[in-house]
Design a protein around this motif. Structure first.
Motif, short mmCIF file in Angstrom:
data_model
loop_
_atom_site.label_atom_id
_atom_site.label_comp_id
_atom_site.label_asym_id
_atom_site.label_seq_id
_atom_site.Cartn_x
_atom_site.Cartn_y
_atom_site.Cartn_z
N ARG A 1 59.87 -5.82 -61.12
CA ARG A 1 58.81 -6.61 -61.77
C ARG A 1 58.28 -7.58 -60.75
O ARG A 1 59.05 -8.27 -60.09
N ILE A 2 57.01 -7.63 -60.63
CA ILE A 2 56.42 -8.57 -59.69
C ILE A 2 55.42 -9.44 -60.45
O ILE A 2 54.52 -8.92 -61.14
N ALA A 3 55.64 -10.72 -60.34
CA ALA A 3 54.80 -11.64 -61.09
C ALA A 3 53.51 -11.91 -60.33
O ALA A 3 53.44 -11.75 -59.12
N LYS A 4 52.49 -12.29 -61.10
CA LYS A 4 51.22 -12.65 -60.46
C LYS A 4 51.46 -13.83 -59.52
O LYS A 4 52.16 -14.78 -59.86
N GLY A 5 50.88 -13.75 -58.35
CA GLY A 5 50.99 -14.84 -57.39
C GLY A 5 52.25 -14.79 -56.56
O GLY A 5 52.45 -15.64 -55.68
N GLU A 6 53.07 -13.81 -56.77
CA GLU A 6 54.32 -13.72 -56.02
C GLU A 6 54.05 -13.08 -54.64
O GLU A 6 53.08 -12.36 -54.45
N PHE A 7 54.95 -13.35 -53.70
CA PHE A 7 54.92 -12.69 -52.38
C PHE A 7 56.27 -12.00 -52.24
O PHE A 7 57.30 -12.66 -52.14
N VAL A 8 56.28 -10.69 -52.32
CA VAL A 8 57.54 -9.94 -52.30
C VAL A 8 57.62 -9.13 -51.01
O VAL A 8 56.67 -8.44 -50.64
N ALA A 9 58.77 -9.22 -50.38
CA ALA A 9 58.99 -8.38 -49.19
C ALA A 9 59.97 -7.28 -49.57
O ALA A 9 60.98 -7.54 -50.21
N VAL A 10 59.63 -6.03 -49.20
CA VAL A 10 60.54 -4.92 -49.46
C VAL A 10 61.14 -4.53 -48.12
O VAL A 10 60.41 -4.21 -47.17
N MET A 11 62.47 -4.58 -48.07
CA MET A 11 63.14 -4.26 -46.80
C MET A 11 64.12 -3.11 -47.00
O MET A 11 64.43 -2.71 -48.11
N GLY A 12 64.60 -2.62 -45.89
CA GLY A 12 65.58 -1.54 -45.95
C GLY A 12 65.47 -0.68 -44.73
O GLY A 12 64.47 -0.74 -44.01
N PRO A 13 66.48 0.14 -44.50
CA PRO A 13 66.46 0.99 -43.31
C PRO A 13 65.39 2.08 -43.41
O PRO A 13 64.88 2.35 -44.50
N SER A 14 65.12 2.74 -42.30
CA SER A 14 64.13 3.82 -42.30
C SER A 14 64.55 4.90 -43.28
O SER A 14 65.72 5.26 -43.37
N GLY A 15 63.59 5.40 -44.01
CA GLY A 15 63.85 6.51 -44.94
C GLY A 15 64.46 6.08 -46.26
O GLY A 15 64.86 6.91 -47.07
N CYS A 16 64.51 4.76 -46.52
CA CYS A 16 65.14 4.32 -47.76
C CYS A 16 64.18 4.40 -48.94
O CYS A 16 64.57 4.26 -50.08
N GLY A 17 62.88 4.65 -48.65
CA GLY A 17 61.91 4.77 -49.75
C GLY A 17 60.95 3.61 -49.86
O GLY A 17 60.16 3.55 -50.81
N LYS A 18 60.98 2.71 -48.89
CA LYS A 18 60.10 1.54 -48.94
C LYS A 18 58.62 1.92 -49.06
O LYS A 18 57.91 1.46 -49.95
N SER A 19 58.23 2.80 -48.10
CA SER A 19 56.79 3.14 -48.06
C SER A 19 56.40 3.95 -49.28
O SER A 19 55.30 3.80 -49.81
N THR A 20 57.33 4.80 -49.75
CA THR A 20 57.04 5.58 -50.95
C THR A 20 56.76 4.63 -52.12
O THR A 20 55.80 4.81 -52.88
N LEU A 21 57.63 3.61 -52.21
CA LEU A 21 57.47 2.64 -53.29
C LEU A 21 56.10 1.95 -53.17
O LEU A 21 55.35 1.84 -54.16
N LEU A 22 55.78 1.54 -51.93
CA LEU A 22 54.51 0.83 -51.73
C LEU A 22 53.31 1.72 -52.08
O LEU A 22 52.36 1.27 -52.70
N ASN A 23 53.44 2.99 -51.69
CA ASN A 23 52.33 3.91 -51.98
C ASN A 23 52.16 4.12 -53.48
O ASN A 23 51.03 4.22 -53.96
N ILE A 24 53.27 4.17 -54.19
CA ILE A 24 53.15 4.34 -55.64
C ILE A 24 52.58 3.07 -56.26
O ILE A 24 51.68 3.11 -57.10
#
Lengths: 796, 239
Positions: free
Chosen positions: B33-56
């Motif tokens: 859940r991301i609230a309006k006005g929030e700044f969220v950083a998604v971290m993790g090792p390569s291939g953990c699904g970060k970019s997939t999540l961002l793309n979705i």
């Protein structure tokens, strides 16, 4: 947004000049060729539509049937036109034209030989409404001794047409008043230069023309009240022949059928003898139309192929546009509008090319197509429609492929599914080369057939024969011919001289003879030529039996007949000499000799039975066999002799081999034009191949780099990149060969003497195409292979 | 917080990639859940699904399962056309590799989202100018991307991402291709945007970049393993 599309389009082109050039120039060349072909076809199809009443005008032609042989004659009897007009109220007007051939026209001291002069009835301009710059079309040909000139002829004599009117000039031996000047029409099956009034012909001769209906020399045209009357009138013609013509012709087994031929059908749909002008060929219209469509197809394929191949380059842009909110239809619109913009640019360039190429094309095709098409709204609309169509069709595949990209794939990995379509691209390359190869093979076969025709033994020696026109109807000159011949042969370079009514390569006369067959006399038509005593010797036509005409045999002039082998065969004569053959009096006319068959018309036709008669007074040509070398001196001698003996007529000469080869001019023209279009097709196909090779090299940069790091040589890389394309061309060779063979086999059927289509034509054409393709691809491949491998790997 | 306060809500979000022989799970039940006005950083090792999540989250890709609500609206099964519409009105993207269109100038690149929104030309010019000034690249307005430094290109990309005033900016390793000085510049810009009210979701490898976020989500093997609040950021905001 459109502005944005335009910007992107423009900058993309500026950045990728080679691709843009391949696309635009290729498409422009394709379009220009297509426009030229369209104009040519349009011109051919619109023959005689210049005349406002063309839909109601028919030409009456003659089928003369003896036994089962049909002689189709474009000329009819002079009496036919007035008889038809009198009998059929649905005929508004009927007009005759009689070919007078070449005539010397003379104004004061100026004398020029003009070809295509005709006698014409006074109502000529009622049917053929040429634009008269001077004179009244209703009365111009009414009075005896009236002459109407084409502007070309008027300019030759008067400088301009207005000075010509009411001047007096001589046509042949008679004096005429110029009563009109007309503007010639290029798209007409009859292109007269000079028309003289029919009423000039003395009344007794005119009466004679109408007499026995035996002499066919008039082109007869009828103008109907309604265009729809044609079929009904045609149905009435057999009765007309029965009631009006048959009784006058008396007892003959020859049957006559009159046919109506629509004016606009004459140019392309005619196979009648004795046409005054060369007619067109429908098959060429088809061939050229196909070539036009093919060239355009090849150019469009280039666009499609290059655009899809290069789609990877545009993928990032597509991805980004999607990311910022573009939907698929907006992207499709963008790419389609790019492709239409490109096509429109190509159209502009094509029109410029057409303007540049039109004069050359006109001289190649022997046409006078003008560039007035720019003002033809139909043409412009059609052009716009074609541009849109090509733009949309050629652009549709890339547009759909590009707009389908998933932004995630592109933006993250830089890769797309654009690898797809590779099979389609290969298929299209094969299609392009198949078409190119069909054209190459076609050109090669046409070329070898032309060569074959020219090198065939015709059965007579056509080389080194000088031919001088004898002005027809000038009895003074005709009477000088014996002297002329002997004067000419005084020159050591002239081995012999003769006269004849026809020369090989021209139409012969056709006469109905009473001929002996199985001891009975039957009627039979034969092609007939009238020659002089020296004709057979001069032409090197060998006698197989009997003897040549001889001045010592006074009966030869009336009763001596020489036949060719085919005639003897046709009559079933094993021993032809002495067989009876003649006109009305067959008691004394006999075959005195039989010559070996020689090709007296053209190699389009088999050699037909021929009757050779002696007619030194009935001649149109003076011929001289001259020795090679000293041509100038020999010509000077002929000219001075001519001037001395026929001072009133300018000498008009040509060489027999030139005039004989003139019959293949239609094919020669086709060969040249075909050759050019083939070159263009290959050029466009190779431009596309070059683009694709560049793309492949680019796409395989990393592979090339790795291979080089692992030790591959430049040659190895070039072979690697070239191999695939070479295979595609090989496949095209396999597909094109049978298609081309079939097409050319059909074309050759038009000739009685045909070159065999040898396997070498296919092998050589295939090698040429393969060579060009490999050269094109390896040029790009070598550059790619020479690249520093480190750079290749780094860019990846 | 009420439902309306969240810009993004995912439940059991899944993404599987299926090839001929292998099925790869990129996301395996992500609840976020991301609230309006929030700044969220998604971290993790390569291939953990970060970019997939961002793309979705950016509607560039669709999930294989689970639910996804954007601004309270379920869009798990939205059509490409609907997603394009949401993207154009609400989202701005910043990529590691800038992804500018090479054939367009700085101002044309920035104006592109406005063109798809059908904003009139005068308004577009005004907003593009403002965005360029905000990013300090106004003097480069007529240049083409390849004529700019990496940092400048990324500022153009941010200007483009923000010119339509989106409610959410998705940044995929925005400093990945930049040196540290330019990287810091870019992070400050994102932070400023967030301060002005724009929600930012950023995928990053860099702990120092993550420091700019309110909250750090750690992904591993397609699942959220830890979530931590960035105490320093909160403290800074409280000050």
């Amino acid at each position: 947004m459109i502005q944005n599309y335009f910007l992107i389009f423009w900058r993309n082109m500026a950045r990728n000049k080679v691709y843009a050039a391949i696309n635009i120039i290729g498409l422009a060349i394709g379009l220009a060729s297509c426009i030229l072909i369209y104009l040519y076809v349009q011109h051919e199809l619109s023959y005689d539509t210049y005349f406002s009443k063309h839909e109601r005008v028919y030409r009456v032609v003659n089928d003369l049937i003896v036994e089962d042989e049909v002689e189709k004659a474009s000329v009819t009897h002079a009496a036919l036109a007035p008889a038809l007009a009198a009998d059929f109220p649905e005929i508004e007007a009927a007009v005759r034209m009689i070919n007078r051939g070449k005539q010397v026209l003379r104004l004061d001291d100026k004398a020029i030989t003009i070809d295509y002069t005709f006698w014409a009835d006074s109502n000529y301009f009622q049917i053929f409404d040429y634009r008269l710059l001077e004179g009244d079309p209703k009365t111009a040909l009414l009075e005896p001794n009236s002459v109407v000139l084409s502007t070309d002829v008027a300019t030759k004599f008067f400088g301009n047409s207005s000075d010509a009117l009411f001047s007096t000039m001589r046509v042949g031996s008679q004096s005429y008043k110029v009563t009109g000047v007309f503007e010639p029409v290029d798209g007409a099956h009859m292109k007269p230069n000079v028309l003289t009034s029919f009423s000039t012909i003395p009344a007794d001769i005119r009466q004679g023309m109408g007499g026995n209906w035996g002499n066919t020399n008039s082109y007869t045209y009828v103008l109907l009240q309604h265009a729809s009357d044609g079929a009904a009138l045609q149905a009435k013609l057999p009765d007309f022949v029965q009631s009006r013509i048959a009784p006058a012709r008396g007892n003959t087994t020859e049957r006559m059928e009159l046919q109506l031929q629509a004016l606009t059908d004459i140019h392309l749909n005619t196979d009648y003898l004795w046409e005054a002008f060369p007619v067109g060929k429908k098959s060429y219209i088809y061939i050229f139309s196909f070539v036009g469509v093919f060239i355009l197809l090849i150019a469009s394929i280039n666009y499609m192929n290059l655009a899809t191949a290069r789609s990877a380059k545009r993928a990032k842009e597509v991805g980004l546009r999607k990311v910022v909110g573009a939907n698929r239809s907006q992207l499709v619109t963008q790419f389609l509008s790019e492709s239409v913009m490109l096509t429109l640019l190509a159209v502009l360039l094509a029109l410029m090319l057409v303007e540049l190429m039109l004069p050359t094309f006109n001289s190649l095709a022997d046409k006078q197509i003008s560039s007035t098409y720019f003002t033809d709204p139909d043409f412009l609309l059609l052009l716009l429609a074609i541009a849109l169509f090509i733009g949309l069709v050629a652009g549709s595949y890339p547009a759909l492929v590009l707009s389908h990209f998933k932004p995630v794939d592109i933006l993250k990995t830089g890769k797309t599914q654009a690898g797809g379509g590779a099979l389609l691209r290969k298929g299209l390359v094969v299609l392009q080369f198949t078409i190119s190869l069909v054209l190459i093979i076609g050109t090669a076969v046409v070329y070898s057939q032309m060569h074959y025709l020219k090198s065939q033994d015709l059965g007579f020696t056509k080389e080194q024969v000088l031919v001088v026109d004898i002005p027809s109807g000038d009895t003074t000159i005709v009477s000088k011919m014996p002297v002329m011949k002997s004067e000419l042969t005084k020159n050591p370079n002239i081995t012999s001289a003769t006269t004849s009514a026809m020369i090989p390569g021209q139409s012969t006369g056709v006469i109905i003879f009473n001929v002996e067959r199985d001891k009975q006399m039957v009627e039979k038509t034969f092609n007939t030529i009238w020659v002089d005593y020296e004709f057979l010797d001069l032409m090197n036509i060998p006698l197989l039996a009997g003897r040549n005409f001889s001045k010592d045999m006074s009966t030869d002039l009336q009763y001596g007949i020489i036949v060719n082998e085919s005639a003897a065969r046709a009559m079933g004569w094993e021993e032809p000499i002495g067989k009876r053959i003649g006109g009305s009096d067959t008691t004394r006319a006999k075959v005195i000799g039989m010559v070996k068959d020689f090709n007296y018309t053209s190699l389009h036709n088999q050699i037909e039975p021929l009757v050779i008669m002696l007619g030194p007074e009935n001649n149109g040509y003076l011929m001289a066999r001259i020795s090679p070398g000293n041509l100038e001196q020999t010509l000077a001698h002929v000219e001075s002799t001519w001037r001395r003996l026929a001072p009133s007529h300018p000498m008009d000469y040509f060489f027999l081999d030139d005039s004989f080869n003139e019959q293949y001019r239609a094919e020669e023209k086709m060969l040249t034009i075909f050759g050019y279009f083939t070159l263009l097709t290959i050029l466009i196909a190779c431009m596309g191949l070059f683009g694709l090779a560049a793309f492949t090299a680019e796409q395989r940069t990393k592979e090339i780099g790795i291979r080089k790091v692992l030790g591959s040589s430049v040659t190895g890389i070039v072979v690697l990149l070239t191999k695939d394309f070479a295979l595609l061309v090989c496949l095209a060779i396999l597909i094109a060969s049978p298609i081309a063979w079939y097409g050319m086999w059909h074309w050759l059927q038009d000739f009685a003497y045909r070159t065999p289509i040898s396997a070498w034509v296919f092998i050589a054409s295939g090698l040429v195409a393969l060579g060009i393709a490999i050269f094109t691809v390896s040029f790009k491949a070598t550059r790619a292979a020479m690249e520093d491998p480190v750079r290749a790997l780094r860019t990846e | 917080m009420s439902k309306e306060d969240f810009i993004i809500e995912t439940q059991q979000l899944e993404k599987k990639y299926i090839t001929d022989t292998v099925e790869t799970t990129a996301l395996a039940g992500v609840d976020l859940r991301i609230a309006k006005g929030e700044f969220v950083a998604v971290m993790g090792p390569s291939g953990c699904g970060k970019s997939t999540l961002l793309n979705i989250l950016g509607l560039l890709d669709s999930p294989s399962g689970g639910s996804f609500r954007f601004l309270g609206q379920d869009i798990s099964h939205a059509s490409e056309r609907q997603r394009a519409k949401i993207r154009k009105h609400n989202l701005g993207f910043v990529f590691q590799s800038f992804n500018l269109i090479d054939e367009l100038t700085v101002e044309e690149n920035i104006g592109l989202p406005l063109a798809y929104l059908g904003i009139p030309r005068a308004e577009t010019e005004k907003r593009v100018k403002e965005a360029m000034e905000r990013m300090g690249i106004a003097h480069r307005h007529a240049h083409f991307p390849q004529q700019l430094s990496g940092g400048q290109q990324q500022r153009v990309a941010i200007a483009r991402a923000t010119v339509s005033n989106p409610s959410l900016i998705l940044a995929d390793e925005p400093t990945g291709n930049l040196d540290s000085v330019h990287g810091r510049e870019v992070m400050s810009l994102l932070s400023e945007l967030n301060d002005a009210g724009t929600t930012v979701v950023m995928v990053t490898h860099s702990p120092s970049d993550a420091e700019y976020a309110h909250r750090i989500v750690n992904l591993f093997d397609g699942q959220i393993v830890t979530e931590s609040l960035n105490a320093r950021k909160h403290a800074a905001e409280l000050l």
